[in-house]
Scaffold this motif. Sequence first.
Motif, short mmCIF file in Angstrom:
data_model
loop_
_atom_site.label_atom_id
_atom_site.label_comp_id
_atom_site.label_asym_id
_atom_site.label_seq_id
_atom_site.Cartn_x
_atom_site.Cartn_y
_atom_site.Cartn_z
N ALA A 28 72.08 80.91 80.85
CA ALA A 28 72.96 79.83 80.40
C ALA A 28 72.18 78.53 80.24
O ALA A 28 72.37 77.79 79.27
CB ALA A 28 74.11 79.64 81.39
N ALA A 29 71.28 78.23 81.18
CA ALA A 29 70.48 77.01 81.09
C ALA A 29 69.56 77.07 79.88
O ALA A 29 69.40 76.07 79.15
CB ALA A 29 69.69 76.82 82.37
N ARG B 231 80.81 71.05 84.45
CA ARG B 231 80.65 72.45 84.83
C ARG B 231 79.23 72.95 84.54
O ARG B 231 78.61 73.60 85.39
CB ARG B 231 81.68 73.30 84.06
CG ARG B 231 81.66 74.77 84.41
CD ARG B 231 82.82 75.51 83.73
NE ARG B 231 82.78 75.41 82.28
CZ ARG B 231 83.63 74.69 81.55
NH1 ARG B 231 84.60 73.98 82.12
NH2 ARG B 231 83.54 74.66 80.23
N GLU B 232 78.71 72.62 83.36
CA GLU B 232 77.35 73.05 83.02
C GLU B 232 76.32 72.42 83.95
O GLU B 232 75.37 73.10 84.39
CB GLU B 232 77.04 72.70 81.57
CG GLU B 232 77.79 73.54 80.56
CD GLU B 232 77.53 73.11 79.13
OE1 GLU B 232 77.86 73.90 78.22
OE2 GLU B 232 77.03 71.97 78.92
N TYR B 233 76.49 71.15 84.26
CA TYR B 233 75.54 70.48 85.14
C TYR B 233 75.50 71.15 86.51
O TYR B 233 74.43 71.52 87.01
CB TYR B 233 75.90 69.00 85.27
CG TYR B 233 74.99 68.25 86.23
CD1 TYR B 233 73.62 68.26 86.07
CD2 TYR B 233 75.53 67.51 87.29
CE1 TYR B 233 72.79 67.58 86.95
CE2 TYR B 233 74.71 66.83 88.17
CZ TYR B 233 73.34 66.87 87.99
OH TYR B 233 72.52 66.20 88.87
N ARG C 145 83.49 70.45 80.53
CA ARG C 145 82.37 71.36 80.22
C ARG C 145 81.05 70.76 80.69
O ARG C 145 80.21 71.47 81.28
CB ARG C 145 82.32 71.66 78.73
CG ARG C 145 81.23 72.67 78.37
CD ARG C 145 81.20 72.99 76.88
NE ARG C 145 80.70 71.88 76.09
CZ ARG C 145 81.45 71.12 75.30
NH1 ARG C 145 82.75 71.34 75.18
NH2 ARG C 145 80.91 70.13 74.61
N ARG C 146 80.85 69.48 80.46
CA ARG C 146 79.59 68.83 80.87
C ARG C 146 79.41 68.91 82.38
O ARG C 146 78.32 69.26 82.87
CB ARG C 146 79.58 67.38 80.39
CG ARG C 146 78.38 66.54 80.82
CD ARG C 146 77.09 66.98 80.13
NE ARG C 146 75.99 66.11 80.51
CZ ARG C 146 75.45 65.18 79.70
NH1 ARG C 146 75.90 65.01 78.47
NH2 ARG C 146 74.44 64.44 80.11
N ARG D 235 76.76 74.09 87.58
CA ARG D 235 76.53 75.54 87.64
C ARG D 235 75.21 75.98 87.03
O ARG D 235 74.61 76.96 87.48
CB ARG D 235 77.68 76.27 86.94
CG ARG D 235 79.04 76.11 87.60
CD ARG D 235 80.09 76.92 86.85
NE ARG D 235 81.41 76.75 87.45
CZ ARG D 235 82.53 77.30 86.99
NH1 ARG D 235 82.46 78.08 85.91
NH2 ARG D 235 83.68 77.09 87.57
N ASP D 236 74.76 75.27 85.98
CA ASP D 236 73.67 75.81 85.18
C ASP D 236 72.35 75.07 85.30
O ASP D 236 71.29 75.71 85.21
CB ASP D 236 74.08 75.84 83.70
CG ASP D 236 75.29 76.74 83.45
OD1 ASP D 236 75.41 77.75 84.17
OD2 ASP D 236 76.10 76.42 82.56
N TYR D 237 72.35 73.73 85.47
CA TYR D 237 71.04 73.09 85.41
C TYR D 237 70.79 72.03 86.49
O TYR D 237 69.69 71.46 86.54
CB TYR D 237 70.76 72.51 84.02
CG TYR D 237 71.64 71.40 83.53
CD1 TYR D 237 71.29 70.06 83.72
CD2 TYR D 237 72.80 71.66 82.80
CE1 TYR D 237 72.08 69.03 83.23
CE2 TYR D 237 73.59 70.65 82.30
CZ TYR D 237 73.23 69.32 82.53
OH TYR D 237 74.01 68.31 82.03
N GLU E 47 70.07 78.66 77.19
CA GLU E 47 70.89 78.51 75.98
C GLU E 47 71.21 77.04 75.71
O GLU E 47 71.24 76.59 74.57
CB GLU E 47 72.17 79.32 76.12
CG GLU E 47 73.03 79.31 74.87
CD GLU E 47 74.24 80.21 74.97
OE1 GLU E 47 75.15 80.07 74.12
OE2 GLU E 47 74.30 81.05 75.89
N ILE E 48 71.47 76.27 76.78
CA ILE E 48 71.79 74.85 76.62
C ILE E 48 70.59 74.07 76.10
O ILE E 48 70.71 73.24 75.19
CB ILE E 48 72.26 74.26 77.97
CG1 ILE E 48 73.60 74.88 78.39
CG2 ILE E 48 72.41 72.73 77.86
CD1 ILE E 48 74.00 74.54 79.82
#
Length: 239
Positions: free
Chosen positions: A147-148, A220-222, A217-218, A224-226, A150-151
């Motif tokens: 996921a990271a 959540r991505e921060y 979304r921002r 969980r993903d990066y 992909e971002i």
Amino acid sequence: MDDELNALRRTRMRWNTPLSEAHAELLLDRMDLGAGHLADLGCGWGELLLRAVGRTPGLRGTGVDTDEVSLARGRAAARERGLESRVEWAEADAATWDGVAERVFCIGAAHAFGSTKAALEGLARVVPAGGRLLYGDGFWAAPPSEAAKEIFGPDMLTLPGLLDVAGAAGWRVLHLSAADQLEWDDFESTSRAGWEGWLRDHPADPRAADVREWLDRRLREYVRDYRGVLGLTYLVLGR
């Protein structure tokens, strides 16, 4: 999002990078600023550029960016601080600016050149021998998830890999530091704060659903993903 909301989103941000006041002062010290020319390529609204010029007699600055809203914010700040005669602004792509400057900032703008490698090679043509470059770029601080990747794309380097690319482009590392977790958390929080305030005051606006979705979304991505995976290094480089 429309221009009004795009301009609003960054209003709570000091600068568009994870950087504390103390860390910024350290980097400006390491740049050994003096009379001459400082160019900020991909400057946004040029807050670090304005601080550098404001604290350094005889230094003139050029801010280069393609975002006319950010440039307008920079011009207004320069007028407020009495620096309009010492700072000029160019609406141009960082990679195509054809000037030369003894001191250059390029923070978070490698994408304008196409890659880290292209940025460090291109910037070597902007900074003359004896000059200095403050270069800020992302790197993988820990193994990324799919996921990271992909971002942030497939070309992100590790810090050792980034330093290898800098060396191959002819740069010497004069200073190295990285954003810490507090700087990252503050950056991410302030990047959302402008829209969070707008959303609170305009819950029935037709644009509210899209703003809420982006904010959720921002965050959540921060988280969980990066968070703790993406790093940001600040390199003072010399030639």
